[in-house]
Design an enzyme around this catalytic site. Structure first.
Site, mmCIF file in Angstrom:
data_model
loop_
_atom_site.group_PDB
_atom_site.id
_atom_site.type_symbol
_atom_site.label_atom_id
_atom_site.label_comp_id
_atom_site.label_asym_id
_atom_site.label_seq_id
_atom_site.Cartn_x
_atom_site.Cartn_y
_atom_site.Cartn_z
ATOM 1 N N TRP A 188 32.528 -8.875 9.198
ATOM 2 C CA TRP A 188 31.891 -9.799 8.257
ATOM 3 C C TRP A 188 30.905 -10.706 9.010
ATOM 4 C CZ3 TRP A 188 31.343 -15.009 7.839
ATOM 5 C CH2 TRP A 188 30.798 -15.469 6.619
ATOM 6 N N ASP A 226 26.671 -11.432 3.790
ATOM 7 C CA ASP A 226 26.724 -12.866 3.494
ATOM 8 C C ASP A 226 25.977 -13.639 4.575
ATOM 9 O OD1 ASP A 226 28.115 -12.767 1.130
ATOM 10 O OD2 ASP A 226 30.085 -12.983 2.049
ATOM 11 N N ASP A 251 31.570 -16.172 -8.248
ATOM 12 C CA ASP A 251 33.010 -16.371 -8.386
ATOM 13 C C ASP A 251 33.371 -17.703 -9.062
ATOM 14 O OD1 ASP A 251 35.641 -15.965 -8.037
ATOM 15 O OD2 ASP A 251 35.618 -15.950 -5.842
ATOM 16 N N LYS A 296 27.768 -8.231 -10.204
ATOM 17 C CA LYS A 296 28.068 -8.150 -8.761
ATOM 18 C C LYS A 296 29.536 -7.775 -8.636
ATOM 19 C CE LYS A 296 27.998 -11.045 -4.558
ATOM 20 N NZ LYS A 296 27.736 -12.409 -4.066
ATOM 21 N N TRP A 297 29.779 -6.573 -8.154
ATOM 22 C CA TRP A 297 31.130 -5.971 -8.147
ATOM 23 C C TRP A 297 31.681 -6.085 -6.722
ATOM 24 C CZ3 TRP A 297 32.970 -2.198 -12.132
ATOM 25 C CH2 TRP A 297 34.115 -1.510 -11.763
ATOM 26 N N ASP A 298 32.571 -7.035 -6.521
ATOM 27 C CA ASP A 298 33.008 -7.356 -5.158
ATOM 28 C C ASP A 298 34.326 -6.656 -4.794
ATOM 29 O OD1 ASP A 298 32.840 -8.648 -2.705
ATOM 30 O OD2 ASP A 298 32.297 -10.563 -3.615
ATOM 31 N N ASN A 300 37.047 -7.782 -1.747
ATOM 32 C CA ASN A 300 37.111 -8.682 -0.596
ATOM 33 C C ASN A 300 38.288 -8.525 0.350
ATOM 34 O OD1 ASN A 300 34.708 -10.130 -0.733
ATOM 35 N ND2 ASN A 300 35.457 -11.273 -2.492
HETATM 36 C C1 GLA Z 1 32.480 -12.407 -1.170
HETATM 37 C C2 GLA Z 1 30.997 -12.135 -1.296
HETATM 38 C C3 GLA Z 1 30.263 -13.429 -1.522
HETATM 39 C C4 GLA Z 1 30.798 -14.129 -2.747
HETATM 40 C C5 GLA Z 1 32.291 -14.327 -2.616
HETATM 41 C C6 GLA Z 1 32.886 -14.882 -3.892
HETATM 42 O O1 GLA Z 1 32.752 -13.102 -0.020
HETATM 43 O O2 GLA Z 1 30.514 -11.494 -0.157
HETATM 44 O O3 GLA Z 1 28.873 -13.184 -1.639
HETATM 45 O O4 GLA Z 1 30.483 -13.398 -3.897
HETATM 46 O O5 GLA Z 1 32.953 -13.107 -2.299
HETATM 47 O O6 GLA Z 1 34.207 -15.214 -3.746
#
Ligand code: GLA
Length: 745
Positions: free
Chosen positions: A204, A551, A372, A479-481, A483
């Site tokens: 990351w 990010d 988010d 935006k389909w995340d 994490n």
């Molecule tokens: C991830 C994404 C960010 C943001 C956060 C939201 O970290 O990479 O761009 O959307 O989630 O919690």
């Protein structure tokens, strides 16, 4: 393109750029002969002499040895699909536990067919065929030596592509249950070309870095086993001759169309011959196949270039744009977006978002994305994943969306559909929907667990929740995340016997969900994302035409991330936004972002007037030049791995315009530097916006543009080369022509 020479038993796959040959040897093994630049004729006797497989069918001596004594060692042959537990110890194509408990696996020729058009691997994301594409597929069926297990090898050839697409399919006809422990999508054996391997790794914030290694006798394994998210390594590699560079030499680029655990194994054998295998990782992969059940692998694309990495990159960019991305967005302009996260994090309400809409509109931004925090009771990242209903106390979603649309702005929403928070209504109601082992304490990465998408009931449940939101509200973008990665996994749904199938079944469940979503909402622009820039692969690009690039928006790191990503993935697929990162100027960051899908991660309210004007100016530049970035040919001019510069350019297909980027990392005093560009028409005249000169393409490509001047660190240069009819040097420098020059830009 594809033919079979039945007298010599050779399969010939050849288009105008590339040839691939293999043959059926007297024992029925498929032996690889050639993969490279188009050949008119293959001197098979000569070719075979190079291999230990020299005792080929053309050689009487071999026939005798083989027929009478049945002695044949597979040790040094170049195969299309290597055996397991026989004399070839370089890595098996497939490993199967047979009905008698034995693992000896060896496939021999059974039949073949050549079909017009493309056969695709079932249920996977895959390359598509457009109206004018000329495509053929060769399917070779092999049968296991011991029992009725069949292996189909698929070879897809597009006339326009220098390379092939491969995948395979295993069919159990034994009448009993077998266990499949490994199966490749592609195997490429080759005599030695002194290969280097280039791969991508990261984490990351340092999401993508290129790595170069010499291919030697210790096997190199490029892999990821996180079950998704996957930063550590990326499912794509380059094998290049040691002396090949961006412009010269032989290069093979190989990518899996798959987003789950994967592996590329590369190494030399004792005869210095190469074996490359590309597969779903065989770690935690064990499939039981009942009688008549099949297992297909994901597609794997192999691109060949005899003109260096740039050519391989261009070929990959073209086929991904034309044949993989969702049609509706593949070559289209995407709206300039601004994301709510930087200004507000979780702390927003209806009025704040409406103000963001107005502020953004004033700067000619076209889409606001609510990140988010809009659902359940999610005011930090520790709850509510799985509870996909609007937090009405916080935001009136309909009001902000209507407001955006009334102001002619598009509106987007963040989701993380494959996840569940232990602190959620969904988890309290359905703890069995989470993927975790009941007897091991789960690691709560980012306070969350992963949903058990091996279970169709869970896929349907998540889809219904998504459907409620996306059909109730008029949402333009998603935006389909994703994490967190998979750890301590266990599936109640699969039961004890099938725990070895979790990783792959989870990925197929994700694909099912994505498929349902894009079919139900084909007009929603989807941007996938995994904690920044994980899960950046061809599998995801089948569903989403863009993936958030990282990010990390600090220009020094961002240039490196985009440089590595550009080599394999079209620039239009890389989410690239200007942020408030405290380094260099807004203009520097904007220039870098122009080479991706353009947007912002900042609070417009905090910008100075000068910065606001820059935003407006760069939005205009994006509009003006995005077509070159989205549809043009990409060239690396200078690599930051071997110089102080990251320089690249995009040239429109008709060679009438080019956009050039140059960035130096360290400060430099004046050095004699000429930036030599590529891909122009040598005979056309081009105006360049850096020095306002007009020269022939020939001049710019061989002499270059003089950038000999002191360079402060992190100097970002952007200039355009535009075809003009003038032939006189400096014609645009005088005042009278100033207006004309401005028009050109
Ligand atoms: C991830 C994404 C960010 C943001 C956060 C939201 O970290 O990479 O761009 O959307 O989630 O919690």
């Amino acid at each position: 393109m594809i033919s079979f020479d039945s007298s010599k038993k050779i399969f010939k796959l050849s288009n105008s750029k590339y040839s691939y040959y293999f043959y059926i040897n007297p024992l029925g093994y498929l032996v690889h002969l050639y993969s490279g630049k188009k050949l008119n004729e293959l001197g098979i006797e000569r070719t075979n002499e190079r291999y230990i497989e020299r005792y080929a069918f053309l050689n009487e001596e071999f026939k005798e040895v083989c027929d009478e004594n049945y002695y044949y060692s597979e040790q040094g042959s170049l195969f299309e699909c290597a055996s397991f537990l026989k004399s070839d110890k370089r890595g098996a194509f497939a490993v199967i536990k047979h009905t008698d408990g034995s693992y000896i696996t060896s496939f021999k020729y059974f039949s073949h067919k050549i079909v017009k058009g493309k056969v695709s691997s079932e249920n996977y994301p895959h390359f598509k065929v457009n109206n004018f594409d000329k495509v053929e597929t060769l399917i070779v069926t092999l049968k296991d030596e011991k029992e009725d297990i069949f292996l189909e090898l698929y070879y897809v050839m597009y006339e326009k592509i220098s390379g092939l697409i491969r995948f395979s399919k295993l069919i159990n006809k034994t009448g009993k249950t077998i266990e499949l422990d490994r199966i490749c999508s592609l195997e490429l054996d080759s005599y030695n070309k002194d290969f280097d391997l280039v791969s991508i790794h990261g984490q990351w914030g340092d999401d993508k870095e290129l790595e170069l290694e010499k291919v030697g006798h210790s096997k190199i394994v490029v892999n990821d086993n996180h079950g998704g998210r996957g930063f550590r390594q990326n499912p794509t590699i380059i094998l290049k001759e040691h002396n090949a560079n961006y412009d010269h030499g032989e290069v093979y680029m190989c990518s899996l169309v798959y987003s789950g655990n994967f592996k590329f194994e590369v190494g030399l054998d004792e005869y210095d011959q190469l074996r490359l295998q590309a597969l779903i990782s065989d770690e935690m992969f064990s499939f039981t196949l009942q009688n008549n059940e099949t297992f297909s692998t994901p597609e794997c694309i192999l691109i060949y270039s005899s003109e260096g990495i740039n050519k391989a990159t261009q070929t990959m960019h073209d086929i991904v744009r034309e044949n993989l991305l969702p049609n509706s967005y593949a070559l289209k302009e995407r709206p300039i977006l601004i994301n709510s996260r930087e200004p507000f994090m979780f702390d927003f309400d209806t009025e704040k978002i409406k103000k963001l809409i107005l502020d953004a509109k004033a700067l000619n931004i076209e889409q606001v994305v609510l990140d988010d925090g809009w659902f359940g009771k999610r005011n930090s990242d520790n709850s509510s994943l799985g509870d996909l209903y609007v937090n009405e106390d916080k935001i009136n979603l309909k009001e902000v969306i209507d407001f955006a649309h009334k102001n002619r702005m598009k509106f987007g929403l963040w989701v993380e559909p494959e996840m569940i928070s232990p602190d959620s209504e969904l988890f309290r109601k359905h703890p069995e929907y989470a993927l975790y082992d009941r007897n091991t304490k789960p690691t709560l990465l980012r306070h969350q667990l992963v949903l058990d998408l091996t279970n169709d009931e869970v896929v349907d449940c998540v889809f219904k929740e998504l459907e409620k939101i996306f059909s109730r509200y008029d949402i333009d973008y998603c935006k389909w995340d994703f994490n967190r990665y998979l750890s301590e996994i266990g599936s109640l749904h699969l039961g004890n016997e099938k725990q070895g199938e979790i990783f792959h079944r989870f990925m197929m469940g994700s694909y099912k969900l994505l498929n349902k979503f894009i079919n139900r909402f084909p007009n929603v622009l989807l941007e996938t994302c995994a904690s920044g820039a994980g899960r950046f692969d061809l599998g995801m690009l089948y569903y989403s035409p863009q993936i958030w690039g990282s990010d990390e928006t600090n220009p020094f790191s961002r240039v490196m991330i985009q440089f590595a990503t550009n080599v394999f993935y079209p620039l239009s697929t890389i989410g690239a936004h200007v942020s408030a990162a405290n380094s260099l100027t807004l203009q520097d960051k904007a220039i870098i972002s122009l080479f991706g899908t353009y947007g912002y991660e900042l609070d417009p309210d905090k910008l100075s007037e000068e910065e606001k004007n820059k935003v407006i100016e760069f939005n205009g530049l994006h509009k003006r030049f995005h077509h070159i970035v989205t549809k043009g040919d990409y060239y690396v001019l200078s690599s930051p791995y071997t110089s102080n510069f990251a320089s690249w350019m995009c040239v429109s297909k008709d060679k009438s315009e080019a956009l050039v980027f140059n960035f130096n990392f360290r400060r430099e005093q004046t050095k004699g530097r000429f930036l030599r560009v590529k891909g122009l028409d040598p005979n056309k005249n081009y105006f360049n916006s850096l020095t306002n000169d007009v020269y022939k393409g020939d001049f710019y490509m061989n002499v270059g543009i003089n950038i000999s001047a002191p360079l402060k660190e992190g100097m970002t240069m952007l200039f355009v080369l535009k075809e003009v009819n003038f032939i006189v040097k400096n014609v645009l420098n005088n005042k009278a022509n100033k207006k004309k020059r401005e028009k050109l830009l």
